[in-house]
Write an enzyme that holds these catalytic residues in place. Structure first.
Site: not given
Ligand SMILES: Cc1cc2nc3c(=O)[nH]c(=O)nc-3n(C[C@H](O)[C@H](O)[C@H](O)COP(=O)(O)O)c2cc1C
Ligand code: SF4
Ligand SMILES: Cc1cc2nc3c(=O)[nH]c(=O)nc-3n(C[C@H](O)[C@H](O)[C@H](O)COP(=O)(O)OP(=O)(O)OC[C@H]3O[C@@H](n4cnc5c(N)ncnc54)[C@H](O)[C@@H]3O)c2cc1C
Ligand code: SF4
Ligand code: SF4
Lengths: 451, 422
Positions: B133, B135, B389
């Site tokens: 649900f 895409c 830091c």
């Molecule tokens: C190239 C690509 C294609 C995807 N195709 C689908 C899909 O066909 N169906 C689906 O439910 N989610 C699809 N997704 C979403 C992924 O399943 C997933 O929910 C999303 O990428 C978040 O996870 P990640 O941060 O590990 O990538 C796709 C994601 C990518 C990057």
């Molecule tokens: S000056 Fe010292 S305490 Fe401040 S961010 Fe740099 S390393 Fe950390």
């Protein structure tokens, strides 16, 4: 056994004198290191650069692909930032205080990044600076070394017309004639000088020597102010018997020839002794080796704890398999048929600290004898005492005396760089040039106000 | 050795790491490689009516020298013929019977189409169904994908159609392209779903090419909004997951956590906040299936260290620590402290506090290193310096309670206590 030139093949010379600090191979490689920089506040690296380049800023600009901005940041503070990136002893300057050292991690390769930006600027001849319209004011600069060029650039940006009088046929000073060939190429030095003068408003008159073709009095008469940046002079004499034998060379001369005549033309012995352990000595020793000398021995009066060169430089010589004799001071050079054959040294031991805090070496009475066919003297340089004296400039053994405002005892005559400090680094000379220019501008404003 | 085996709706897998429905799961070749590498299960790339993809179809956000912090795609559901997919699914189930095989579905908007598709898929021997649900591109224009997920009424209706026919467990995968995932989650539960998974991708533009002026990804001089995923979306996914894990209705469901899971640590965080298992897509698209080794190994070692024997020992453990702002203890106060031996004098804490926080750090100039110290009376305990830091545990936050008892904002107001006393 003899002193001869042309010992190696063209390829060997090429290889021996190639860049010892190669640039980044790619943008990605530069970005990896640039992205490591923490972008410190009131950065210690900047405080340790004599020209106060805003290092975190220029590195940040590299990370955003703003190379023009980065080059401007560097060159605005140090117009020879390109050359400095190749020749600065960074381990005791910027990189030496990078905060990563405190984490026992390698510092950011600041110089290499600096080279990355400036090399592009110089290669592409980016017109980064514009000069203000000419004010009609004229300044004479003596010496086209780092101090003189830096002074001229700042002045010209402010609309001052600058004429530089240089005794050699090329600009750049020791950058062109003194620095080891594996750090900068003559082509780079030429490009750098051209990049600086491309601003306009700077004319360099070559083969014009103060005291010979030009006189200080004339310059004073014809210009609003004069800046002296003639560098430090000739190599110190050892004042020992045999110094006039064939095969005894002065390091500055030796290095000058390498830069000027080309590698195959410079004769070098089979067994070479180098006297001294400053940067010049290291440069002479390593380059003698790279020209094909079979054995190079560096002879130094004190111990490693007192040496003027840095560890990094010393390692350069060691890696080139130069040997070192500590606590040995030249006593006599012996020869046959007018040619050097032996160097006899007093064996020394360390006595009480001298005025500089270094322990003075004293003779033990023993001697050692080295069989050599060439002796290179690198025991420091002596300033142009006669020249300085004859121009009624206050000086200390030839080192020109200036006040806190870069002014000499002669009104309107300023000085800086090696001729004042007795010999430091390129980056110090660049800063001296900037300081001098600022002082000259102040002086001319004051003049104008009182006119 | 802890027991990593997972049981989601009765679907068993040797570990809680599934591959999310996406290109890594869209054919037998990939899925067999994934199983060989050790993945516990897969959600097969969404099946539905025939589509055609464009190129390019991916783009990424790089940050601070790191590549693919965020990832975006304008891909559609599987563009391979349905019968080939079905045959390959059956083959994968036969070859690796111990792994979870879920099939993602997105039928055309009619009861018959859904029923038809479910029947075909159930014949393959798969163990479960996931309803897509979510895409965010291409399918929405045809009233599918996110168009369903964004309307709780429609979502409920589709789930009902599915439940009429399905004999396998059904997971409903939610879209994050809503102001809250809870309404669609609840509607799906009411429609009869057996479980929920989230998140699908978030609508996004990853950036604009400064030479062509066309946003990424580039398709013949044009672009469209793509779905965002990868490490950059993890915080959003965790928040949405937590709202589902807290809601009295949706929390009854097993939840499969998705969105930016790249390491065992991410997975543990998802599970602590209520996920029974996790699904991964971008991380394997960046590094390949081999990341599973450290995911299992790392989780195992962590469980051993904490004394957890099974996944159920820690699933959902962090959910009760999420409360409402006005229930937080106002008397709890911390101040920063700099360990001068560790400090590298970078000044980052100083400038952050000076420019953007409470001017609570003192600078004393030095050459080349300045010294920085905390003005304890000024420090509001915001934590910024510690965050910036660069040195591990150089800045620590030291507790300095303002009062022994627990005091929240409602009580604070009721007692009429003075504002800004610290
Ligand atoms: C190239 C690509 C294609 C995807 N195709 C689908 C899909 O066909 N169906 C689906 O439910 N989610 C699809 N997704 C979403 C992924 O399943 C997933 O929910 C999303 O990428 C978040 O996870 P990640 O941060 O590990 O990538 C796709 C994601 C990518 C990057
Ligand atoms: S000056 Fe010292 S305490 Fe401040 S961010 Fe740099 S390393 Fe950390
Ligand atoms: C062998 C050697 C190696 C070195 N290596 C390094 C290094 O690796 N890194 C580094 O940072 N520094 C190095 N230095 C130091 C550095 O070269 C100098 O500090 C720097 O060049 C000083 O700049 P300057 O402008 O003061 O003088 P110079 O560079 O000496 O320039 C003076 C200029 O004035 C000209 N001149 C002199 N007399 C006259 C006259 N009478 N009339 C007209 N023109 C005149 C000269 O020809 C020259 O061009 C090295 C020095 C030496 C000797
Ligand atoms: S000019 Fe030299 S010292 Fe200054 S930053 Fe560049 S490399 Fe470092
Ligand atoms: S000290 Fe090192 S890390 Fe800090 S700004 Fe300079 S180069 Fe970057």
């Amino acid at each position: 056994m003899a002193i001869t030139n042309n010992r190696l093949t063209a390829e060997q010379y090429e290889q021996n004198f190639s860049d010892i600090h190669p640039p980044f191979d790619s943008r990605e490689a530069a970005l990896v290191d640039a992205n490591r920089c923490l972008f410190c506040y009131d950065a210690p690296c900047t405080k340790s650069c004599p020209t106060s380049i805003n290092i975190p800023k220029f590195i940040k600009q590299i990370t955003t692909d703003n190379i023009k901005g980065s080059a401007y940041t560097i060159l605005d503070a140090n117009i020879m930032g390109g050359g400095c990136s190749k020749v600065c002893p960074v381990e005791k300057l910027c990189e030496g205080s990078c905060v990563f050292n405190l984490m026992d991690e390698p510092p950011i390769p600041i110089a290499k990044l600096q080279r990355y930006s400036t090399e592009k600027a110089i290669d592409h001849k980016w017109p980064l600076f514009q000069r203000k319209p000419s004010t009609g004011r004229k300044v004479a600069v003596i010496g086209a070394g780092p101090a003189g060029l830096s002074c001229a650039h700042v002045l010209s940006r402010e609309g001052i017309d600058v004429t530089i009088f240089e005794k050699e046929r090329k600009g750049g000073g020791l950058m062109t004639y003194g620095i080891a060939a594996y750090k900068v190429t003559p082509e780079f030095c030429e490009d750098e000088v051209n990049f600086i003068t491309s601003l306009g408003g700077i004319e360099i008159k070559y083969e014009q020597e103060l005291g010979k073709n030009v006189s200080l009095a004339d310059l004073q008469a014809n210009y609003d102010a004069v800046y002296i940046g003639i560098g430090v002079g000739v190599a110190r004499q050892l004042a020992i018997p045999g110094e006039d034998l064939a095969g005894v060379e002065d390091a500055i001369r030796f290095i000058y020839d390498i830069r000027e005549k080309g590698y195959p033309s410079v004769p070098v012995g089979d067994r070479v002794a180098v006297i001294g352990l400053g940067m010049t000595a290291i440069d002479a020793a390593t380059q003698a080796k790279r020209l094909g000398a079979k054995e190079v021995t560096i002879v130094y009066r004190r111990t490693q704890a007192e040496m003027p060169s840095t560890e990094v430089e010393l390692n350069l010589a060691k890696l080139d398999s130069c040997s070192l004799i500590w606590l040995a001071s030249p006593k006599e050079i012996k020869g046959e048929n007018g040619q050097v054959t032996q160097l006899i040294c007093n064996v020394m031991e360390l006595g009480v600290p001298d005025t500089s805090g270094r322990r003075t070496p004293i003779e033990t009475g023993e001697t050692i004898t080295l069989n050599v066919d060439m002796v290179i003297k690198a025991a420091g340089q002596v300033p142009f005492e006669d020249l300085v004296d004859s121009n009624q400039l206050n000086n200390w053994k030839g080192k020109i005396a200036i006040d806190s405002n870069c002014a000499t005892n002669i009104p309107g005559v300023f000085a800086g760089g090696d001729c004042v400090n007795g010999g430091k680094e390129v980056v110090d000379a660049v800063q001296a040039g900037k300081d001098g220019a600022k002082a000259i501008l102040g002086f001319m404003y004051k003049e104008r106000a009182s006119e | 050795m802890a027991d990593l085996s997972a049981n989601f709706l009765g679907i068993k897998s040797p570990n809680p790491f599934w591959l999310a429905s996406a290109p890594p799961t869209d054919k037998q070749y990939n899925v067999l490689r994934a199983f060989e590498a050790g993945w516990g299960g897969v959600v097969w790339k969404t099946l539905g009516s025939q589509v055609k993809n464009v190129s390019s179809r991916y783009s990424a956000v790089d940050y601070g020298g790191s590549k693919v912090m965020g990832f975006n795609n304008i891909e559609l559901i599987s563009d391979r013929p349905l019968d080939i997919n079905l045959r390959e699914i059956a083959e994968c189930v036969r070859l690796f019977p111990d792994r979870a095989m879920i099939v993602s579905l997105m039928a055309d908007n009619s009861r018959e189409k859904w029923h038809e598709l479910i029947a075909q898929v159930e014949d393959t021997g798969a163990h479960g169904l996931e309803l897509n649900f979510g895409c965010p591109h291409g399918m929405t224009e045809r009233g599918m994908g996110a168009a369903v997920g964004q309307d709780p009424e429609i979502a409920k209706m589709v789930v009902e159609w599915v439940m009429e026919k399905a004999t396998l467990p059904v997971i409903t995968k939610l879209t994050p392209n809503v102001h809250s995932v809870v309404p669609t989650g609840r509607a799906s539960v009411e429609g009869g779903t057996n479980a929920l998974s989230l998140i699908n991708t978030i609508q996004s533009i990853t950036g604009v090419d400064l030479d062509t002026f066309v946003p990424n990804p580039y398709v013949a001089g044009k672009s469209v909004y793509g779905g965002y995923c990868g490490p950059a979306v993890k915080p959003i996914a965790l928040k949405m997951l937590t709202t589902i894990a807290q809601d009295p209705i949706t929390s009854r469901m097993p939840i499969s956590g998705i969105g930016g899971v790249s390491t065992w640590k991410d997975a543990v965080e998802f599970m602590l906040l209520g996920a029974s298992n996790v699904q991964v897509c971008t991380a394997v698209m960046k590094h390949g299936f081999r990341i599973i080794e450290d995911m299992c190994d790392g989780m195992n070692n962590w469980m051993d260290e904490k004394g957890f024997k099974t996944l159920d020992d820690f699933i959902g453990k962090s959910v009760p620590t999420i409360t409402h702002w006005e229930d937080l203890d106002i008397n709890y106060h911390i101040v920063a402290n700099i360990d001068q031996d560790k400090c590298i004098h970078c000044g980052l804490c100083y400038i952050a506090c000076e420019d953007t926080s409470h001017q609570s750090i003192n600078l004393s100039y030095g050459n080349p290193y300045n010294t920085y110290s905390i003005k304890e009376d000024e420090c509001v305990g915001c934590n910024l310096c510690k965050l910036v830091c660069p040195v591990d545990s150089c800045i620590t936050m030291v507790e300095q309670r303002k009062g022994d008892e627990y005091l929240n904002w409602k009580e604070f107001q009721r007692r009429g206590l003075p504002l800004n006393d610290h």
